[in-house]
Design a protein around this motif. Structure first.
Motif, PDB file in Angstrom:
ATOM      1  N   GLN A  20      45.735  38.432  49.455  1.00  0.00           N
ATOM      2  CA  GLN A  20      46.245  39.537  49.298  1.00  0.00           C
ATOM      3  C   GLN A  20      47.771  39.774  49.632  1.00  0.00           C
ATOM      4  OE1 GLN A  20      45.509  40.679  53.216  1.00  0.00           O
ATOM      5  NE2 GLN A  20      45.890  43.376  53.232  1.00  0.00           N
ATOM      6  N   GLY A  21      48.455  40.568  48.240  1.00  0.00           N
ATOM      7  CA  GLY A  21      49.382  40.507  47.945  1.00  0.00           C
ATOM      8  C   GLY A  21      49.817  40.140  46.882  1.00  0.00           C
ATOM      9  N   SER A  23      48.820  39.506  42.522  1.00  0.00           N
ATOM     10  CA  SER A  23      47.645  40.454  41.617  1.00  0.00           C
ATOM     11  C   SER A  23      46.455  40.098  41.560  1.00  0.00           C
ATOM     12  CB  SER A  23      48.915  40.433  40.530  1.00  0.00           C
ATOM     13  OG  SER A  23      49.027  39.659  39.493  1.00  0.00           O
ATOM     14  N   GLN A  60      41.522  52.437  45.004  1.00  0.00           N
ATOM     15  CA  GLN A  60      41.774  51.436  45.669  1.00  0.00           C
ATOM     16  C   GLN A  60      42.531  50.431  44.971  1.00  0.00           C
ATOM     17  OE1 GLN A  60      38.034  48.860  46.447  1.00  0.00           O
ATOM     18  NE2 GLN A  60      37.227  50.811  47.942  1.00  0.00           N
ATOM     19  N   GLY A  62      45.421  51.475  43.407  1.00  0.00           N
ATOM     20  CA  GLY A  62      47.032  52.113  43.472  1.00  0.00           C
ATOM     21  C   GLY A  62      47.197  53.212  42.221  1.00  0.00           C
ATOM     22  N   THR A  90      47.483  45.050  43.037  1.00  0.00           N
ATOM     23  CA  THR A  90      47.852  44.218  44.352  1.00  0.00           C
ATOM     24  C   THR A  90      46.858  43.614  44.535  1.00  0.00           C
ATOM     25  OG1 THR A  90      49.878  45.486  44.142  1.00  0.00           O
ATOM     26  CG2 THR A  90      49.206  43.498  46.212  1.00  0.00           C
ATOM     27  N   VAL A  91      45.956  42.788  45.387  1.00  0.00           N
ATOM     28  CA  VAL A  91      44.689  42.981  45.819  1.00  0.00           C
ATOM     29  C   VAL A  91      45.170  42.721  47.497  1.00  0.00           C
ATOM     30  CG1 VAL A  91      43.516  40.569  46.958  1.00  0.00           C
ATOM     31  CG2 VAL A  91      44.761  40.492  44.433  1.00  0.00           C
ATOM     32  N   THR A  92      44.578  43.704  48.186  1.00  0.00           N
ATOM     33  CA  THR A  92      43.754  43.952  49.025  1.00  0.00           C
ATOM     34  C   THR A  92      42.856  43.862  49.467  1.00  0.00           C
ATOM     35  OG1 THR A  92      43.103  46.193  48.787  1.00  0.00           O
ATOM     36  CG2 THR A  92      45.660  46.233  48.523  1.00  0.00           C
ATOM     37  N   ASP A  93      42.436  43.805  50.954  1.00  0.00           N
ATOM     38  CA  ASP A  93      41.025  43.263  51.659  1.00  0.00           C
ATOM     39  C   ASP A  93      39.862  43.741  51.364  1.00  0.00           C
ATOM     40  OD1 ASP A  93      42.018  40.965  52.908  1.00  0.00           O
ATOM     41  OD2 ASP A  93      42.876  42.020  54.586  1.00  0.00           O
ATOM     42  N   ALA A  94      40.401  45.510  51.395  1.00  0.00           N
ATOM     43  CA  ALA A  94      39.683  46.185  50.717  1.00  0.00           C
ATOM     44  C   ALA A  94      39.233  46.656  49.169  1.00  0.00           C
ATOM     45  CB  ALA A  94      40.343  47.708  50.688  1.00  0.00           C
ATOM     46  N   MET A  95      39.450  45.590  48.767  1.00  0.00           N
ATOM     47  CA  MET A  95      38.997  44.862  47.345  1.00  0.00           C
ATOM     48  C   MET A  95      37.655  43.793  47.391  1.00  0.00           C
ATOM     49  SD  MET A  95      42.446  45.163  44.848  1.00  0.00           S
ATOM     50  CE  MET A  95      43.237  45.927  44.795  1.00  0.00           C
ATOM     51  N   ASP A  96      37.438  43.838  48.431  1.00  0.00           N
ATOM     52  CA  ASP A  96      36.773  42.587  48.554  1.00  0.00           C
ATOM     53  C   ASP A  96      35.011  42.914  48.103  1.00  0.00           C
ATOM     54  OD1 ASP A  96      35.405  40.228  49.905  1.00  0.00           O
ATOM     55  OD2 ASP A  96      34.437  41.161  51.605  1.00  0.00           O
TER      56      ASP A  96
END
Ligand code: FES
Length: 106
Positions: A20-21, A23, A60, A62, A90-96
């Protein structure tokens, strides 16, 4: 750590655990995923990190900033409505579980 699934043009899939955080581009390079060149190392100045994202998950990712929007006109492979520069996402947890398709060329 969210899992990101990279799909090559031939259909080969590679699932990686992204941080997370980072790219999406960094997640690919860190795990040796081929198909992303990233010549400018994430400055949104080369368009060699072009990737296609899932249509129903675009929200998701951005917003597209002006400099990314400009560079998307210089991708080697066709720009589609789902195109993004992976260094600007940017990678977020929601992108799982997100699927990221790589273009034929960079
Ligand atoms: S790495 Fe150059 S535009 Fe993304």
């Amino acid at each position: 750590m969210p899992k990101i699934i990279f799909v090559q043009p031939c259909g080969t899939r590679r699932e990686v655990e992204a941080t997370q955080g980072n790219s999406i581009m960094e997640a690919a390079l860190k795990h040796g995923v081929t198909g992303i060149t990233a010549e400018c190392n994430g400055s949104a100045a080369c368009a060699t990190c072009h990737a296609y994202f899932e249509d129903d998950r675009l929200s998701q990712l951005g917003a597209i900033e002006a400099h990314e929007e400009d560079m998307l006109d210089f991708t080697a492979s066709e720009r589609l409505p789902v195109s993004r520069l992976s260094c600007q996402v940017t990678v977020t947890d929601a992108m799982d579980g997100m699927i990221v398709r790589l273009p034929e060329s960079q």
